[in-house]
Scaffold this active site. Sequence first.
Site, PDB file in Angstrom:
ATOM      1  N   ARG A 218      38.659  34.705  41.139  1.00  0.00           N
ATOM      2  CA  ARG A 218      37.838  35.639  40.370  1.00  0.00           C
ATOM      3  C   ARG A 218      36.357  35.281  40.387  1.00  0.00           C
ATOM      4  NH1 ARG A 218      40.913  38.123  35.110  1.00  0.00           N
ATOM      5  NH2 ARG A 218      42.766  38.869  36.211  1.00  0.00           N
TER       6      ARG A 218
ATOM      7  N   LYS B  94      46.713  45.998  40.733  1.00  0.00           N
ATOM      8  CA  LYS B  94      46.974  44.857  41.637  1.00  0.00           C
ATOM      9  C   LYS B  94      48.415  44.388  41.523  1.00  0.00           C
ATOM     10  CE  LYS B  94      43.739  42.240  39.881  1.00  0.00           C
ATOM     11  NZ  LYS B  94      43.169  43.188  38.905  1.00  0.00           N
TER      12      LYS B  94
ATOM     13  N   ARG C 170      36.042  43.346  29.784  1.00  0.00           N
ATOM     14  CA  ARG C 170      36.661  42.786  30.984  1.00  0.00           C
ATOM     15  C   ARG C 170      36.082  43.424  32.246  1.00  0.00           C
ATOM     16  NH1 ARG C 170      42.553  44.074  29.985  1.00  0.00           N
ATOM     17  NH2 ARG C 170      42.953  43.105  32.006  1.00  0.00           N
TER      18      ARG C 170
ATOM     19  N   ARG D 134      48.783  51.195  28.969  1.00  0.00           N
ATOM     20  CA  ARG D 134      49.785  50.200  29.366  1.00  0.00           C
ATOM     21  C   ARG D 134      50.682  49.806  28.203  1.00  0.00           C
ATOM     22  NH1 ARG D 134      46.605  45.963  33.261  1.00  0.00           N
ATOM     23  NH2 ARG D 134      45.415  45.575  31.357  1.00  0.00           N
TER      24      ARG D 134
ATOM     25  N   ARG E   9      49.668  45.196  24.871  1.00  0.00           N
ATOM     26  CA  ARG E   9      49.029  43.894  24.987  1.00  0.00           C
ATOM     27  C   ARG E   9      47.853  43.809  24.037  1.00  0.00           C
ATOM     28  NH1 ARG E   9      48.050  42.968  31.339  1.00  0.00           N
ATOM     29  NH2 ARG E   9      45.996  42.488  30.458  1.00  0.00           N
TER      30      ARG E   9
END
Length: 273
Positions: free
Chosen positions: A130, A57, A219, A164, A208
Amino acid sequence: MAALTRLFKPQFSSLLFNRSLSTLSQTNSSPPHTDDPNDGGSRSFQWVFLGSPGVGKGTYASRLSTLLGVPHIATGDLVRQELPLSPQLDEVVNQGKLVSDEIIFNLLSKRLEAGESRGESGFILDGFPRTIRQAEILDEVTEIDLVVNLKLREDVLIEKCLGRRICSECGKGFNVAAIDAKPENGLPGMSMPPLLPPQQCASKLITRADDTEPVVRERLRVYKEKSEPVEDYYRKQGKLIEFDLPGGIPESWPKLLEILNLDDYHHKKSAAA
């Protein structure tokens, strides 16, 4: 809530498209072409990007933000900026849970207020709403023109999230995962090369805290439970466009521009530059 009402309504009242949303609904949510890129930005883009964590996104919303000249507002980034100031919030994020509506609306109000002071107009929201309740509140204070739902097979999502990396110095994001997913269970194969950092960032990469496999899976579970209903909420309004990512950025970006009827706009703006 009051802050959102004050900030949204006066500034973001105009619709992006020439035809009404009722017409948009009747044409399977296919957006018409935009105005001339040299018109001085007379129209406000009020878009929402949906999709599972790690789907991209931020990547595509950021590119569209640059192309269209409207701010990209990622609630995930707003939350992460607050983590050093709030141990409780840090714990919620690191467990893969959803942040409360109160905190999200507070952070979003502050971001919109800062943008208002800079003369910003329009927005591309990334990671918000969300929940159905958040979507309902958003509808009470503004008119969303278009909702883009990015989709990607789950095994690739997990691999992307685990790959990531962020440069601790410049803050840019990269991805070290070299994805080569084979066709299975009716799903097409998919190849995505890594998005590697330049030499000056290579030694400064960090992961992260919430990009671990247990947290990523949690998640995704929370997204399916709380956020997938938001897709249906906008689908019923005739505002949802579904986009199955065919691969990495080189394959997906041109196709995304095409379904948004922005391919000609992109070419004209590039020529004008």
